[in-house]
Design an enzyme around this catalytic site. Structure first.
Site, short mmCIF file in Angstrom:
data_model
loop_
_atom_site.label_atom_id
_atom_site.label_comp_id
_atom_site.label_asym_id
_atom_site.label_seq_id
_atom_site.Cartn_x
_atom_site.Cartn_y
_atom_site.Cartn_z
N ALA A 21 0.82 -1.20 0.00
CA ALA A 21 0.00 0.00 0.00
C ALA A 21 0.85 1.26 0.00
O ALA A 21 1.62 1.49 0.92
CB ALA A 21 -0.90 -0.02 1.23
N CYS A 22 0.69 2.08 -1.03
CA CYS A 22 1.51 3.28 -1.19
C CYS A 22 0.63 4.52 -1.34
O CYS A 22 -0.58 4.41 -1.43
CB CYS A 22 2.41 3.14 -2.41
SG CYS A 22 3.42 1.64 -2.41
N THR A 23 1.25 5.68 -1.38
CA THR A 23 0.57 6.94 -1.66
C THR A 23 1.37 7.70 -2.71
O THR A 23 2.59 7.84 -2.57
CB THR A 23 0.43 7.80 -0.39
OG1 THR A 23 -0.19 7.04 0.65
CG2 THR A 23 -0.40 9.04 -0.67
N ASN A 42 5.35 7.13 -1.48
CA ASN A 42 5.84 6.34 -0.35
C ASN A 42 5.70 4.86 -0.73
O ASN A 42 4.60 4.43 -1.13
CB ASN A 42 5.01 6.60 0.91
CG ASN A 42 5.35 7.91 1.59
OD1 ASN A 42 6.34 8.56 1.24
ND2 ASN A 42 4.53 8.32 2.54
N GLU A 113 1.97 2.12 -7.64
CA GLU A 113 0.88 2.36 -6.70
C GLU A 113 -0.05 1.16 -6.81
O GLU A 113 -0.62 0.91 -7.87
CB GLU A 113 0.14 3.65 -7.07
CG GLU A 113 -1.05 3.96 -6.19
CD GLU A 113 -0.65 4.44 -4.81
OE1 GLU A 113 -1.41 4.17 -3.86
OE2 GLU A 113 0.41 5.09 -4.69
#
Length: 489
Positions: A21-23, A42, A113
C-alpha cells in the site's frame, strides 16, 4: 469454470491484504513554484525489508533475459541498455523490484501504486498472476529501454496486452515534456493520461483515472478498452453519459472509506483551500486539482509525511495503533522518493531523486542527482537484520527509538532533519552553480563534483543520525533510571 473465475476475481479484488500500500503525488510544471515536474510516492510494505540504491551502468546488450523474483514473468534482454538507477529490495541484488529511478535519456519512473480493479472486470479478464508483469518487474524492464515518458507508457501497455498484468497497479512516468500516469483496468486492459500541466494528482491504493478521450494525444489505452467494457456489461452507453474508466474498471468498497479516502482527501485539502468534498465520499473527489499556491519539493515532502497531525486521527501522538484512518506516513514505509525534473537544466543536475529511508515522518530526504555515477556505499548495503553499516538500518534504528515515545522524541528528530534539509538545499544551489560553470569544458570534473557532493551529504546525514540516536538513548537511559531507581532512604 465461470463460477471459479468469478470467485478468483472476488478474492483478488476484495480480500487481498494491501501489503504494497503506497501513496502517490504528481505535480505538473505549471503547478510548481520553480516550474519543475514532480513525481512522488511512499513505498509501504515491511519495515525490515531493506532497500538498496543501485546504479546500473549502460550495456551494449544485457547479459541475461529479465526474470521476475515474484512469479514466472520473463522479458528478453535489452539491446543498448541505458544507464539507470533503482531502489531495489536487498534480496534481489538489484535485478528487480526497482521501484523508482531515472535513466540516462532523462526518463523517470515510480512503480507502483497498488490498486484494486473491480470484481466484474476481473471476472471477465483476471490478472495473469503466474506470468504477467507486476511491480517486481516494471522499473527494471522499462527504464533500460525507453527514451521518453510516453514511450515508457506504450511499452508497458504492450506488455500488459500481450503477457498480462499480474496485479492491479498505477505507474508514473516523467521526462522534460511532462508526466504520464498509467492504471490497469484488468488482466489485459489499461489506460494512461498525461497530467495537465497546471494540475496535481493524488492516488492512495485505488484507481483514480476516469475520463478517456480515444483520439486525444494526452490519452493512451489498450485498443479494446471501451468495447471490452461494453461487451462485458461494465459500461452501457446511454445518452449523455460518457465512458468512465473508474466506474467500469475500478472499485469503491467499504474498506476504501477508511483506508484510502482519508489520504486523498487530506492531501487535496492541504494543497487546495476551500474544497467542499466530504472525507467519506471518495466517489466525488476531483481527479485533478489546481493548488491554491504553487507547490515546492518541501510541500510534497510534508504531504508524504502526513499522519493527520493536529487531529484526533493522529495514531502516533494519540498512541493509537488501532486508528481506523490509515495515515500517509506509516512505520512500515521502506522508502519515500520524489523525482524532480527541471527541463531548463542539463539532465545531470536537472533530474533529482530525493529519497528518505524508512518512515517519512521520521526520516530525512537526501537529493541524488541523475549525474551521480558513484553511489555512496552505505546506500548499497543491508538486509532484513539490523546492522551498523547500512544507511537503511542507521535511519531505521533511530526511527524505532523515536516511536517508543513519539510526543517527546519525534520533535527532536524532525527539527534536526528539517534543519539538515534546509542546509542541504543551500549546498545544492552552490553545487549546481559550480556544475553549470564547468560542465561543457570539463565534463569529468563536473561529474566528480556531483559524486563528491553525494558522498559528503550522505556522510553528514549519517553522522547526524548517529548523534540523534545517542541523544534519544541518553534520554531513555535517564527515564529508565528514574523509573527503576530504587534509591534508599
Amino acid at each position: 469454470m465461470k463460477k471459479i473465475t468469478l470467485l478468483s476475481a472476488l478474492i483478488a479484488s476484495t480480500l487481498s491484504v494491501p501489503s504494497f500500500a503506497c501513496t502517490t503525488i504528481l505535480v505538473g510544471n505549471q503547478a510548481t513554484k520553480d516550474g519543475s515536474f514532480i513525481v512522488a510516492r511512499n513505498e509501504d510494505y515491511q519495515a525490515n525489508n531493506t532497500k538498496q540504491f543501485i546504479y546500473h551502468p549502460a550495456e551494449a546488450k544485457q547479459k541475461a533475459d529479465f526474470k521476475s523474483n515474484a512469479n514466472d514473468f520473463t522479458y528478453p534482454a535489452a539491446e543498448h541498455a541505458l544507464e539507470y538507477t533503482s531502489l531495489s529490495d536487498y534480496d534481489t541484488k538489484g535485478t528487480s523490484m526497482g521501484e523508482a529511478g531515472f535513466n540516462s535519456a532523462g526518463v523517470g519512473i515510480s512503480a507502483t501504486e497498488t490498486i484494486y480493479n473491480g470484481s466484474k472486470a476481473l471476472a471477465a479478464d483476471p490478472y495473469v498472476t503466474k506470468t504477467g508483469i507486476g511491480e517486481d518487474a516494471i522499473e527494471n524492464v522499462i527504464l533500460p529501454r525507453v527514451h521518453t515518458a510516453k514511450e515508457g507508457v506504450e511499452l508497458l501497455g504492450k506488455i500488459i496486452e500481450k503477457q498480462g498484468a499480474s496485479e492491479g497497479f498505477g505507474v508514473a512516468f516523467v521526462d522534460k515534456t511532462g508526466i504520464w500516469y498509467l492504471e490497469t483496468g484488468s488482466g489485459h486492459q489499461w489506460m494512461a493520461q498525461k497530467l495537465p500541466a497546471d494540475k496535481y494528482f493524488v492516488s492512495a491504493n485505488q484507481g483514480r483515472l476516469s475520463t478517456y478521450k480515444p483520439h486525444n494525444p494526452d490519452y493512451l489505452a489498450s485498443p479494446t478498452l471501451v468495447s471490452f467494457a461494453e461487451n462485458h456489461a461494465l459500461y452501457t452507453p446511454v445518452t449523455g453519459e460518457a465512458f468512465n474508466f473508474h466506474k467500469a474498471y475500478s472499485q469503491d468498497t467499504q474498506n476504501d472509506v477508511t483506508y484510502n479516502y482519508p489520504r486523498v482527501w487530506t492531501l487535496q485539502h492541504m494543497y487546495t483551500q476551500g474544497l467542499k468534498t466530504k472525507i467519506d465520499q471518495g466517489q466525488n473527489f476531483p481527479v485533478f486539482l489546481t493548488p491554491t499556491h504553487k507547490l515546492t519539493i518541501n510541500d510534497v515532502e510534508q504531504g508524504l509525511r502526513n499522519h493527520y497531525q493536529g487531529t484526533s486521527h493522529d495514531p502516533y501522538a494519540n498512541n493509537n495503533p488501532k486508528e481506523p484512518y490509515r495515515p500517509i506516513s506509516v512505520f512500515r514505509t521502506q522508502e519515500s522518493h520524489i523525482l524532480q525534473v527541471r527541463p531548463s537544466l542539463p539532465i545531470a543536475i536537472g533530474e533529482t531523486e530525493y529519497m528518505a529511508y524508512g518512515m517519512s515522518a521520521l526520516s530525512v530526504y537526501i537529493p541524488y542527482y541523475q549525474g551521480m555515477t558513484q553511489v555512496p556505499k552505505a546506500l548499497t548495503l543491508g538486509n532484513d537484520k539490523a546492522d551498523d553499516q547500512s544507511a537503511n538500518w542507521q535511519f531505521r534504528k533511530l526511527q524505532t527509538l523515536a516511536m517508543t515515545n513519539w510526543n517527546e522524541f519525534a520533535p527532536i528528530v524532525q527539527k534536526a532533519y528539517q534543519q539538515f534539509e534546509q542546509q542541504t538545499a543551500v549546498k545544492q544551489q552552490a553545487l549546481e552553480k559550480q556544475y553549470l560553470a564547468i560542465y561543457k569544458k570539463e565534463p569529468k570534473k563536473a561529474q566528480a563534483l556531483i559524486n563528491q557532493f553525494e558522498q559528503k551529504t550522505v556522510d553528514d546525514a549519517l553522522t547526524l543520525t548517529h548523534d540523534l540516536t545517542n541523544t534519544l538513548l541518553t534520554k531513555m537511559t535517564h527515564d529508565t533510571d528514574m523509573l527503576y531507581h530504587f534509591e534508599g532512604a
